[in-house]
Write an enzyme that holds these catalytic residues in place. Structure first.
Site, PDB file in Angstrom:
ATOM      1  NE  ARG A 104      -3.465   0.043   2.809  1.00 26.71           N
ATOM      2  CZ  ARG A 104      -4.772   0.164   2.985  1.00 26.71           C
ATOM      3  NH1 ARG A 104      -5.335   1.349   2.989  1.00 26.71           N
ATOM      4  NH2 ARG A 104      -5.514  -0.887   3.176  1.00 26.71           N
ATOM      5  CB  THR A 108      -1.913   7.111  -3.331  1.00 28.91           C
ATOM      6  OG1 THR A 108      -1.363   5.786  -3.354  1.00 28.91           O
ATOM      7  CG2 THR A 108      -0.990   8.056  -4.079  1.00 28.91           C
ATOM      8  CG  ASP A 200      -2.514  -9.541   9.763  1.00 28.00           C
ATOM      9  OD1 ASP A 200      -2.230  -8.374   9.512  1.00 28.00           O
ATOM     10  OD2 ASP A 200      -2.138 -10.504   9.040  1.00 28.00           O
ATOM     11  CG  ASP A 203       0.663 -10.687  11.631  1.00 28.44           C
ATOM     12  OD1 ASP A 203       1.672 -10.815  10.905  1.00 28.44           O
ATOM     13  OD2 ASP A 203       0.299  -9.607  12.123  1.00 28.44           O
TER      14      ASP A 203
HETATM   15  N1  URA Z   1      -6.588  -8.407   6.257  1.00 29.61           N
HETATM   16  C1  URA Z   1      -6.584  -9.279   7.298  1.00 29.61           C
HETATM   17  O1  URA Z   1      -5.708 -10.117   7.425  1.00 29.61           O
HETATM   18  N2  URA Z   1      -7.595  -9.179   8.196  1.00 29.61           N
HETATM   19  C2  URA Z   1      -8.596  -8.293   8.100  1.00 29.61           C
HETATM   20  O2  URA Z   1      -9.489  -8.277   8.949  1.00 29.61           O
HETATM   21  C3  URA Z   1      -8.569  -7.400   6.999  1.00 29.61           C
HETATM   22  C4  URA Z   1      -7.551  -7.474   6.089  1.00 29.61           C
END
Ligand code: URA
Length: 209
Positions: A104, A108, A200, A203
């Site tokens: 990202r 922007t 996530d 992770d």
């Molecule tokens: N990416 C993720 O790993 N979890 C989310 O909740 C949103 C984007």
């Protein structure tokens, strides 16, 4: 016009509950994502073309069916998409695997490609783009742009959990794309996480933080 398919199969829903659970550790999380990816691949390949062949059984020669050899490509969006690849390959082992990496842009906030490696015969393959989480949809839209730019004509998108915002983003940018999800959650929070989601995905898959 593309469709949105929510897989409400009991096995998928059951496993997804444990994927969401904060107390599920990395090993089990990885295994569950792999299993759900296989189950979703089973559903997503429902329309693969067949051709008739003859097979000699111990009793007689029978007419039977085999896959007609449609060329498939799986495209994980790095890095969390990697967690779904092996599960899909268990069912369609001859599929080729391309990779798309996006970051990202801090100014922007738009996704920018940093890595793209695709099978050489992009125009002849049907692609399944995979990412466990469809949040804002920015990465999914960009990954599909990236494939189209290189000549891909037939693309599906598959994820475990989607936010309505992400589904809308794909529908707006790529209205012809079919979207396959295991659960459509409520919303995104202020940090861009899907609610209730699973946290996530990258992770949790790789044991990082
Ligand atoms: N990416 C993720 O790993 N979890 C989310 O909740 C949103 C984007």
């Amino acid at each position: 016009m593309g469709k949105v398919y929510v897989f409400d199969h009991p096995l998928i829903q059951h496993k997804l509950t444990y994927i969401r659970d904060i107390s599920t550790g990395t090993k089990e999380f990885r295994e569950l994502v792999d299993e759900v990816a296989s189950l979703m691949a089973f559903e997503i390949t429902r329309d693969l073309p067949l051709q008739e062949v003859e097979v000699e059984t111990p009793v007689e020669v029978a007419k039977s069916k085999v896959l007609a050899g449609k060329k498939l490509g799986i495209i994980p969006i790095l890095r969390a998409g990697l967690g779904m690849v092996d599960g899909i390959l268990k069912l369609i082992p001859a599929a080729k695997v391309g990779h798309i990496g996006l970051y990202r842009d801090p100014e922007t906030l738009q996704p920018v490609e940093y890595y793209v490696k695709l099978p050489s015969d992009v125009e002849e393959r049907d692609f399944i783009v995979v990412d466990p989480m469809l949040a804002t949809g920015g990465s999914a839209v960009e990954a599909i742009n990236s494939l189209k730019k290189r000549g891909a004509k037939n693309i599906k998108f598959m994820c475990l959990i989607a936010a309505p915002e992400g589904v809308d983003a794909i529908k707006e940018a790529h209205p012809e794309i079919d979207i396959y999800i295991a659960a459509l959650d409520e919303k995104l929070n202020d940090h861009g996480y899907i609610v209730p989601g699973l946290g996530d995905a990258g992770d949790r898959l790789f044991g990082t933080k």
